[in-house]
Design a protein around this motif. Structure first.
Motif, PDB file in Angstrom:
ATOM      1  N   GLN A 293      71.889  83.402  20.998  1.00 53.93           N
ATOM      2  CA  GLN A 293      72.922  82.601  20.340  1.00 53.93           C
ATOM      3  C   GLN A 293      73.221  81.411  21.239  1.00 53.93           C
ATOM      4  OE1 GLN A 293      76.391  84.971  19.214  1.00 53.93           O
ATOM      5  NE2 GLN A 293      75.104  86.798  19.180  1.00 53.93           N
ATOM      6  N   VAL A 294      73.394  80.247  20.643  1.00 54.29           N
ATOM      7  CA  VAL A 294      73.701  79.062  21.437  1.00 54.29           C
ATOM      8  C   VAL A 294      74.862  78.310  20.805  1.00 54.29           C
ATOM      9  CG1 VAL A 294      72.005  77.605  20.235  1.00 54.29           C
ATOM     10  CG2 VAL A 294      72.766  76.979  22.541  1.00 54.29           C
ATOM     11  N   GLU A 295      75.768  77.841  21.643  1.00 54.48           N
ATOM     12  CA  GLU A 295      76.897  77.017  21.203  1.00 54.48           C
ATOM     13  C   GLU A 295      76.903  75.741  22.034  1.00 54.48           C
ATOM     14  OE1 GLU A 295      81.804  77.098  20.914  1.00 54.48           O
ATOM     15  OE2 GLU A 295      80.716  78.762  21.855  1.00 54.48           O
ATOM     16  N   LEU A 296      76.917  74.603  21.353  1.00 51.46           N
ATOM     17  CA  LEU A 296      76.989  73.314  22.039  1.00 51.46           C
ATOM     18  C   LEU A 296      78.448  73.023  22.356  1.00 51.46           C
ATOM     19  CD1 LEU A 296      75.634  70.689  23.012  1.00 51.46           C
ATOM     20  CD2 LEU A 296      75.899  69.801  20.678  1.00 51.46           C
ATOM     21  N   LEU A 297      78.789  73.068  23.639  1.00 44.45           N
ATOM     22  CA  LEU A 297      80.180  72.876  24.057  1.00 44.45           C
ATOM     23  C   LEU A 297      80.541  71.408  24.209  1.00 44.45           C
ATOM     24  CD1 LEU A 297      80.413  75.685  26.782  1.00 44.45           C
ATOM     25  CD2 LEU A 297      81.042  75.821  24.361  1.00 44.45           C
TER      26      LEU A 297
ATOM     27  N   THR B   5      70.933  68.991  11.320  1.00 43.69           N
ATOM     28  CA  THR B   5      71.288  70.199  12.056  1.00 43.69           C
ATOM     29  C   THR B   5      72.794  70.338  12.260  1.00 43.69           C
ATOM     30  OG1 THR B   5      70.861  69.079  14.173  1.00 43.69           O
ATOM     31  CG2 THR B   5      69.066  70.382  13.229  1.00 43.69           C
ATOM     32  N   ASP B   6      73.568  69.340  11.827  1.00 44.34           N
ATOM     33  CA  ASP B   6      75.027  69.506  11.805  1.00 44.34           C
ATOM     34  C   ASP B   6      75.396  70.736  10.984  1.00 44.34           C
ATOM     35  OD1 ASP B   6      76.578  67.754  13.350  1.00 44.34           O
ATOM     36  OD2 ASP B   6      76.169  66.087  11.995  1.00 44.34           O
ATOM     37  N   GLU B   7      74.645  70.950   9.906  1.00 39.99           N
ATOM     38  CA  GLU B   7      74.901  72.104   9.038  1.00 39.99           C
ATOM     39  C   GLU B   7      74.699  73.425   9.785  1.00 39.99           C
ATOM     40  OE1 GLU B   7      73.025  74.067   4.983  1.00 39.99           O
ATOM     41  OE2 GLU B   7      73.028  71.872   5.166  1.00 39.99           O
ATOM     42  N   LEU B   8      73.873  73.383  10.837  1.00 41.05           N
ATOM     43  CA  LEU B   8      73.589  74.577  11.637  1.00 41.05           C
ATOM     44  C   LEU B   8      74.412  74.591  12.926  1.00 41.05           C
ATOM     45  CD1 LEU B   8      69.704  74.519  11.212  1.00 41.05           C
ATOM     46  CD2 LEU B   8      71.398  75.748   9.831  1.00 41.05           C
ATOM     47  N   GLU B   9      75.446  73.721  12.967  1.00 44.46           N
ATOM     48  CA  GLU B   9      76.401  73.651  14.070  1.00 44.46           C
ATOM     49  C   GLU B   9      75.780  73.140  15.373  1.00 44.46           C
ATOM     50  OE1 GLU B   9      78.392  77.406  14.316  1.00 44.46           O
ATOM     51  OE2 GLU B   9      79.433  77.116  12.407  1.00 44.46           O
ATOM     52  N   ILE B  10      74.725  72.334  15.230  1.00 43.82           N
ATOM     53  CA  ILE B  10      74.140  71.648  16.388  1.00 43.82           C
ATOM     54  C   ILE B  10      74.091  70.153  16.074  1.00 43.82           C
ATOM     55  CG2 ILE B  10      72.081  71.293  17.805  1.00 43.82           C
ATOM     56  CD1 ILE B  10      73.422  73.900  18.462  1.00 43.82           C
TER      57      ILE B  10
ATOM     58  N   GLY C  68      62.272  76.884  20.779  1.00 46.75           N
ATOM     59  CA  GLY C  68      63.709  76.993  20.552  1.00 46.75           C
ATOM     60  C   GLY C  68      64.060  77.087  19.085  1.00 46.75           C
ATOM     61  N   ASP C  69      63.347  76.321  18.248  1.00 44.67           N
ATOM     62  CA  ASP C  69      63.629  76.339  16.811  1.00 44.67           C
ATOM     63  C   ASP C  69      63.510  77.743  16.243  1.00 44.67           C
ATOM     64  OD1 ASP C  69      64.147  73.632  16.671  1.00 44.67           O
ATOM     65  OD2 ASP C  69      62.162  73.085  15.934  1.00 44.67           O
ATOM     66  N   TYR C  70      62.452  78.446  16.636  1.00 42.58           N
ATOM     67  CA  TYR C  70      62.223  79.786  16.095  1.00 42.58           C
ATOM     68  C   TYR C  70      63.354  80.735  16.491  1.00 42.58           C
ATOM     69  CZ  TYR C  70      60.159  84.385  15.325  1.00 42.58           C
ATOM     70  OH  TYR C  70      59.939  85.675  14.919  1.00 42.58           O
ATOM     71  N   LEU C  71      63.849  80.601  17.715  1.00 39.40           N
ATOM     72  CA  LEU C  71      64.882  81.517  18.207  1.00 39.40           C
ATOM     73  C   LEU C  71      66.200  81.382  17.460  1.00 39.40           C
ATOM     74  CD1 LEU C  71      64.387  81.317  22.089  1.00 39.40           C
ATOM     75  CD2 LEU C  71      63.741  83.187  20.570  1.00 39.40           C
ATOM     76  N   VAL C  72      66.609  80.154  17.184  1.00 39.80           N
ATOM     77  CA  VAL C  72      67.985  79.967  16.687  1.00 39.80           C
ATOM     78  C   VAL C  72      68.093  79.396  15.279  1.00 39.80           C
ATOM     79  CG1 VAL C  72      68.954  79.755  19.001  1.00 39.80           C
ATOM     80  CG2 VAL C  72      68.193  77.712  17.820  1.00 39.80           C
ATOM     81  N   PHE C  73      67.003  78.886  14.714  1.00 42.18           N
ATOM     82  CA  PHE C  73      67.122  78.245  13.403  1.00 42.18           C
ATOM     83  C   PHE C  73      66.376  78.960  12.283  1.00 42.18           C
ATOM     84  CE2 PHE C  73      67.660  74.301  16.153  1.00 42.18           C
ATOM     85  CZ  PHE C  73      69.042  74.315  16.045  1.00 42.18           C
TER      86      PHE C  73
ATOM     87  N   MET D 163      67.105  67.480   9.509  1.00 43.49           N
ATOM     88  CA  MET D 163      66.712  66.332  10.315  1.00 43.49           C
ATOM     89  C   MET D 163      67.508  66.241  11.611  1.00 43.49           C
ATOM     90  SD  MET D 163      66.237  63.302   7.465  1.00 43.49           S
ATOM     91  CE  MET D 163      67.941  63.444   6.896  1.00 43.49           C
ATOM     92  N   SER D 164      66.856  65.641  12.612  1.00 36.60           N
ATOM     93  CA  SER D 164      67.504  65.295  13.875  1.00 36.60           C
ATOM     94  C   SER D 164      66.767  64.086  14.442  1.00 36.60           C
ATOM     95  CB  SER D 164      67.465  66.470  14.861  1.00 36.60           C
ATOM     96  OG  SER D 164      66.132  66.847  15.152  1.00 36.60           O
ATOM     97  N   GLY D 165      67.298  63.514  15.533  1.00 34.65           N
ATOM     98  CA  GLY D 165      66.649  62.362  16.152  1.00 34.65           C
ATOM     99  C   GLY D 165      67.143  61.048  15.587  1.00 34.65           C
ATOM    100  N   GLY D 166      66.828  59.966  16.308  1.00 34.94           N
ATOM    101  CA  GLY D 166      67.343  58.641  15.940  1.00 34.94           C
ATOM    102  C   GLY D 166      66.931  58.161  14.571  1.00 34.94           C
ATOM    103  N   GLY D 167      65.736  58.569  14.095  1.00 37.78           N
ATOM    104  CA  GLY D 167      65.249  58.100  12.808  1.00 37.78           C
ATOM    105  C   GLY D 167      66.089  58.539  11.632  1.00 37.78           C
ATOM    106  N   MET D 168      66.858  59.604  11.798  1.00 33.22           N
ATOM    107  CA  MET D 168      67.698  60.070  10.689  1.00 33.22           C
ATOM    108  C   MET D 168      68.837  59.087  10.412  1.00 33.22           C
ATOM    109  SD  MET D 168      70.120  63.046  12.208  1.00 33.22           S
ATOM    110  CE  MET D 168      71.511  62.554  13.247  1.00 33.22           C
ATOM    111  N   HIS D 169      69.090  58.161  11.374  1.00 30.97           N
ATOM    112  CA  HIS D 169      70.134  57.148  11.183  1.00 30.97           C
ATOM    113  C   HIS D 169      69.591  55.887  10.492  1.00 30.97           C
ATOM    114  CE1 HIS D 169      72.837  59.544  13.583  1.00 30.97           C
ATOM    115  NE2 HIS D 169      72.007  59.513  14.625  1.00 30.97           N
ATOM    116  N   ASN D 170      68.294  55.898  10.141  1.00 32.44           N
ATOM    117  CA  ASN D 170      67.686  54.765   9.440  1.00 32.44           C
ATOM    118  C   ASN D 170      67.717  55.057   7.942  1.00 32.44           C
ATOM    119  OD1 ASN D 170      65.839  52.984   8.162  1.00 32.44           O
ATOM    120  ND2 ASN D 170      64.655  52.738  10.043  1.00 32.44           N
ATOM    121  N   PRO D 171      68.666  54.464   7.193  1.00 30.69           N
ATOM    122  CA  PRO D 171      68.818  54.805   5.769  1.00 30.69           C
ATOM    123  C   PRO D 171      67.563  54.528   4.946  1.00 30.69           C
ATOM    124  CG  PRO D 171      70.704  53.538   6.554  1.00 30.69           C
ATOM    125  CD  PRO D 171      69.659  53.470   7.629  1.00 30.69           C
TER     126      PRO D 171
END
Length: 399
Positions: free
Chosen positions: A46-50, A351-356, A174-179, A325-333
């Motif tokens: 389990q991981v929590e981004l503090l 990944t905001d939906e997954l609390e990261i 990491g993706d496999y472990l937590v997502f 999605m994650s990374g800078g490209g997701m901010h390119n509409p």
């Protein structure tokens, strides 16, 4: 027993660890610093981004690193000096981050440092029969450990190479472990300098999981903007690309490369997808005089096509998975709009939906890799080329 080894042993036996994950990508805008609370290991992780922050680089430091980035003729003295300087600079930025968060050095168990990639050379790129896959990240872990006083794990990609991989992408571990989620196929799409994704099947069968690079993400667009629009680092909100029209002749020339037909998993970098690659495609397609806005529109479609074609090769279009999605490209509409239009049955999220925080995801993944190195065991991804079942990273002790 050495006191630092005794401390490492104690951390490995803890059920919960506080780990700082670091990431510095090809954009070189700054150092991503993620303070993570990691509990358990393996399938129970389990991981929590503090806390998360991107600590910006000074212009002179960024220019220094860019002077040796992805260059076959790099100054060896500069490479040597920057290996130390990056480690020292990253240590300073970690200490500044901890001060902002009011977290003491003593509270942190481990630092997980990706380092700064300066050259990536898989066999598919160098094509030299007598040489192995290779990659080089600098930013010495010992400097980070000594300056911060925190045990540091770094240089993750070398074990991947040694075990038969190409050194990238490492997100699968990491993706496999937590997502992963039972009953839901997922694609974890990261659009950084290079675009890559991890496929996570709903049956959670590790032998089916893989991560792969798929082509350029932001690297060509960013480098084009930096060259033609001084003072700008990227096409903010895709505004310039939106005002242009994609050129099909240039797009087809850009897509005419053997990389796009290689099976998964595979890896690439700015060593291939460079401004020289773009100029060559312009010459072949007769588009040397294309205006800057049309060029950016075409480059945006080029990045999108690499992602779209790779996802379609992975998943039947009638059963599209959820794409996080994650990374800078997701901010390119514009880029996201092209993806959604081409993959209408896919469900897009971040990944905001997954609390990261999606901007923090890569730094978090390196914290997870360090957690596995300290406390876990290699996950069995099956006997597949390019996906070795290993724990990664070299351990640096503060004293």
């Amino acid at each position: 027993m050495n006191n630092s080894i005794q401390k490492l042993y104690s951390i490995a036996n803890k059920n919960e660890r506080l780990i700082i994950g670091l990431m510095s990508g090809t954009s070189m805008d700054g150092l991503d610093v993620a303070l993570c609370h990691c509990k358990n290991n393996g399938s129970q992780t389990q991981v929590e981004l503090l806390n998360f922050i991107t600590m910006p680089y000074l212009d002179d430091f960024r220019a220094d690193v860019k002077s040796i980035f992805s260059r076959r003729d790099a100054d060896l003295q500069k490479v040597c000096l920057l290996n130390e300087l990056i480690g020292i600079t990253h240590a300073d930025l970690i200490l500044q981050s901890l001060k902002k968060w009011n977290v003491s050095v003593e509270q942190v168990d481990i630092i997980a440092s990706h380092g700064q990639t300066i050259f990536h050379a898989p066999k598919s790129l160098h094509q030299l029969d007598n040489y192995p896959n290779a990659t080089l990240q600098i930013g010495d872990g010992d400097h980070i450990a000594v300056k911060t006083g925190i045990i540091t794990i770094s240089d993750f990609r070398q074990k991947h190479l040694a075990a038969g991989g190409e050194g990238a992408p490492l997100a699968v571990y990491g993706d496999y472990l937590v997502f992963s989620k039972t009953g839901e196929d997922r694609i974890m799409l990261n659009i950084g300098g290079i675009a890559n994704f991890t496929f996570l099947p709903g049956d959670r069968d590790a032998s089916k999981v893989f991560s792969t690079d798929v082509g350029p993400g932001n690297t060509l667009m960013d480098h084009f903007v930096q060259k033609h629009f001084p003072g700008e680092y990227y096409d903010k909100d895709g505004r310039r690309a939106k005002s242009g029209k994609p050129n099909n002749d240039l797009l087809n020339a850009l897509l005419d490369n053997g990389f796009f037909t290689i099976g998964f998993p595979k890896t690439t970098g700015p060593e291939l997808f460079s401004l020289a690659y773009l100029i060559q495609a312009q010459e072949v397609s007769g588009t040397i005089n294309l205006c800057e806005e049309d060029m950016l529109a075409t480059l945006c479609h080029f990045s999108a096509r690499g992602i779209i074609d790779a996802i379609k090769r992975t998943i039947d279009s009638s059963t599209m998975p959820k794409i996080f999605m994650s990374g800078g490209g997701m901010h390119n509409p514009l880029l996201v709009e092209i993806l959604k239009e081409a993959l209408p049955t896919a469900l897009f999220s971040t990944t905001d939906e997954l609390e990261i925080n999606p901007d923090a995801k890569e730094a978090v993944l390196f914290a997870l890799l360090a957690n596995e190195t300290i406390a876990g065991n290699p996950i069995n991804f099956g006997d597949r080329e390019g996906v070795p079942s290993v724990c990664m990273g070299k351990i640096s002790l503060p004293n």
